[in-house]
Design a protein around this motif. Sequence first.
Motif, PDB file in Angstrom:
ATOM      1  N   TYR A 234       3.915  43.365  56.737  1.00 36.19           N
ATOM      2  CA  TYR A 234       3.795  44.583  55.929  1.00 36.19           C
ATOM      3  C   TYR A 234       3.422  45.781  56.786  1.00 36.19           C
ATOM      4  N   ALA A 235       2.534  45.581  57.755  1.00 39.67           N
ATOM      5  CA  ALA A 235       2.117  46.696  58.608  1.00 39.67           C
ATOM      6  C   ALA A 235       3.285  47.205  59.450  1.00 39.67           C
ATOM      7  N   LEU A 236       4.022  46.293  60.087  1.00 41.90           N
ATOM      8  CA  LEU A 236       5.162  46.704  60.911  1.00 41.90           C
ATOM      9  C   LEU A 236       6.244  47.386  60.081  1.00 41.90           C
ATOM     10  N   SER A 237       6.599  46.774  58.953  1.00 45.53           N
ATOM     11  CA  SER A 237       7.645  47.394  58.134  1.00 45.53           C
ATOM     12  C   SER A 237       7.150  48.708  57.540  1.00 45.53           C
ATOM     13  N   GLY A 238       5.851  48.811  57.266  1.00 50.81           N
ATOM     14  CA  GLY A 238       5.292  50.075  56.788  1.00 50.81           C
ATOM     15  C   GLY A 238       5.460  51.184  57.810  1.00 50.81           C
ATOM     16  N   ILE A 239       5.256  50.855  59.088  1.00 49.78           N
ATOM     17  CA  ILE A 239       5.459  51.845  60.152  1.00 49.78           C
ATOM     18  C   ILE A 239       6.929  52.271  60.193  1.00 49.78           C
ATOM     19  N   PHE A 240       7.840  51.294  60.131  1.00 48.04           N
ATOM     20  CA  PHE A 240       9.273  51.639  60.143  1.00 48.04           C
ATOM     21  C   PHE A 240       9.635  52.499  58.937  1.00 48.04           C
ATOM     22  N   LEU A 241       9.136  52.137  57.764  1.00 44.21           N
ATOM     23  CA  LEU A 241       9.465  52.897  56.557  1.00 44.21           C
ATOM     24  C   LEU A 241       8.829  54.289  56.574  1.00 44.21           C
TER      25      LEU A 241
ATOM     26  N   ASP B   8      16.593  50.580  58.317  1.00 43.64           N
ATOM     27  CA  ASP B   8      17.303  49.396  57.841  1.00 43.64           C
ATOM     28  C   ASP B   8      18.612  49.132  58.588  1.00 43.64           C
ATOM     29  N   TYR B   9      19.305  50.202  58.981  1.00 45.47           N
ATOM     30  CA  TYR B   9      20.645  50.036  59.543  1.00 45.47           C
ATOM     31  C   TYR B   9      20.826  50.825  60.833  1.00 45.47           C
TER      32      TYR B   9
ATOM     33  N   PRO C 209      23.009  46.011  59.644  1.00 46.12           N
ATOM     34  CA  PRO C 209      21.573  45.818  59.436  1.00 46.12           C
ATOM     35  C   PRO C 209      20.849  45.565  60.760  1.00 46.12           C
ATOM     36  N   ARG C 210      19.684  46.198  60.910  1.00 43.26           N
ATOM     37  CA  ARG C 210      18.864  45.957  62.106  1.00 43.26           C
ATOM     38  C   ARG C 210      18.257  44.567  61.988  1.00 43.26           C
ATOM     39  N   PRO C 211      18.459  43.729  62.997  1.00 41.97           N
ATOM     40  CA  PRO C 211      17.930  42.360  62.917  1.00 41.97           C
ATOM     41  C   PRO C 211      16.415  42.361  62.715  1.00 41.97           C
ATOM     42  N   LEU C 212      15.950  41.522  61.843  1.00 40.41           N
ATOM     43  CA  LEU C 212      14.548  41.298  61.508  1.00 40.41           C
ATOM     44  C   LEU C 212      13.907  42.477  60.773  1.00 40.41           C
ATOM     45  N   ILE C 213      14.130  43.702  61.255  1.00 41.66           N
ATOM     46  CA  ILE C 213      13.534  44.869  60.606  1.00 41.66           C
ATOM     47  C   ILE C 213      14.106  45.039  59.202  1.00 41.66           C
ATOM     48  N   PHE C 214      15.415  44.848  59.045  1.00 43.17           N
ATOM     49  CA  PHE C 214      16.057  44.962  57.724  1.00 43.17           C
ATOM     50  C   PHE C 214      15.397  44.008  56.738  1.00 43.17           C
ATOM     51  N   GLU C 215      15.209  42.766  57.158  1.00 47.55           N
ATOM     52  CA  GLU C 215      14.625  41.757  56.271  1.00 47.55           C
ATOM     53  C   GLU C 215      13.168  42.082  55.952  1.00 47.55           C
ATOM     54  N   MET C 216      12.404  42.515  56.971  1.00 53.10           N
ATOM     55  CA  MET C 216      10.998  42.864  56.734  1.00 53.10           C
ATOM     56  C   MET C 216      10.885  44.021  55.741  1.00 53.10           C
TER      57      MET C 216
END
Length: 183
Positions: free
Chosen positions: A25-32, A41-42, A113-120
């Motif tokens: 959640y923390a990593l994907s929160g930073i990306f978002l 995502d892409y 889709p960006r690998p792993l980041i898209f799914e997170m």
Amino acid sequence: MKVRKLLRILHRDFGYFIVGMTIVYALSGIFLNHRHDFNPDYKIYTAEFIVQKGNAVDFDENRIRSIFNELEYDLTYKKHYISNEGFVRVFIENGEAVIDPVKGEGVFRYLEPRPLIFEMNKLHKATLGTTWKWVSDIMAVILLLVAITGIFLLKGKRSFMRWGWWLMIAGFIVPLVFALLFI
């Protein structure tokens, strides 16, 4: 069993349980949070290509497929139409291609889709359906329990009553100030 000991056990065990999910959640929160700086995502691919000049009506499905086969990219034809401007717009898997038959130029854009980041990010946004939404809600409740039990763990001069309460108030004030100023 004393309450403090029970809270320590709950805090420890729930804390261990949610470490992995919290990291995701923390990593994907930073990306978002940076979705206005880049697409989290892409990956967006764009490339130009040359075609033989002609009329838009000359570009049928077979001709478009043969053009795509000559390119070094793996483009999957879906459908096409001729726009009011005279361009041939082609729907491809995860994107589109636009051909200017008068100039003999084309360009395509497609998303991967960006690998792993898209799914997170999908997990973070809870867009996987009802089951994941409930898993996400349970994690939020566990985070609340860990936060609340953590309040009562320490004794002495660094305890909640002497030290922690003002840091907790600061933790409420920071998002409140941003909400009041920017919303």
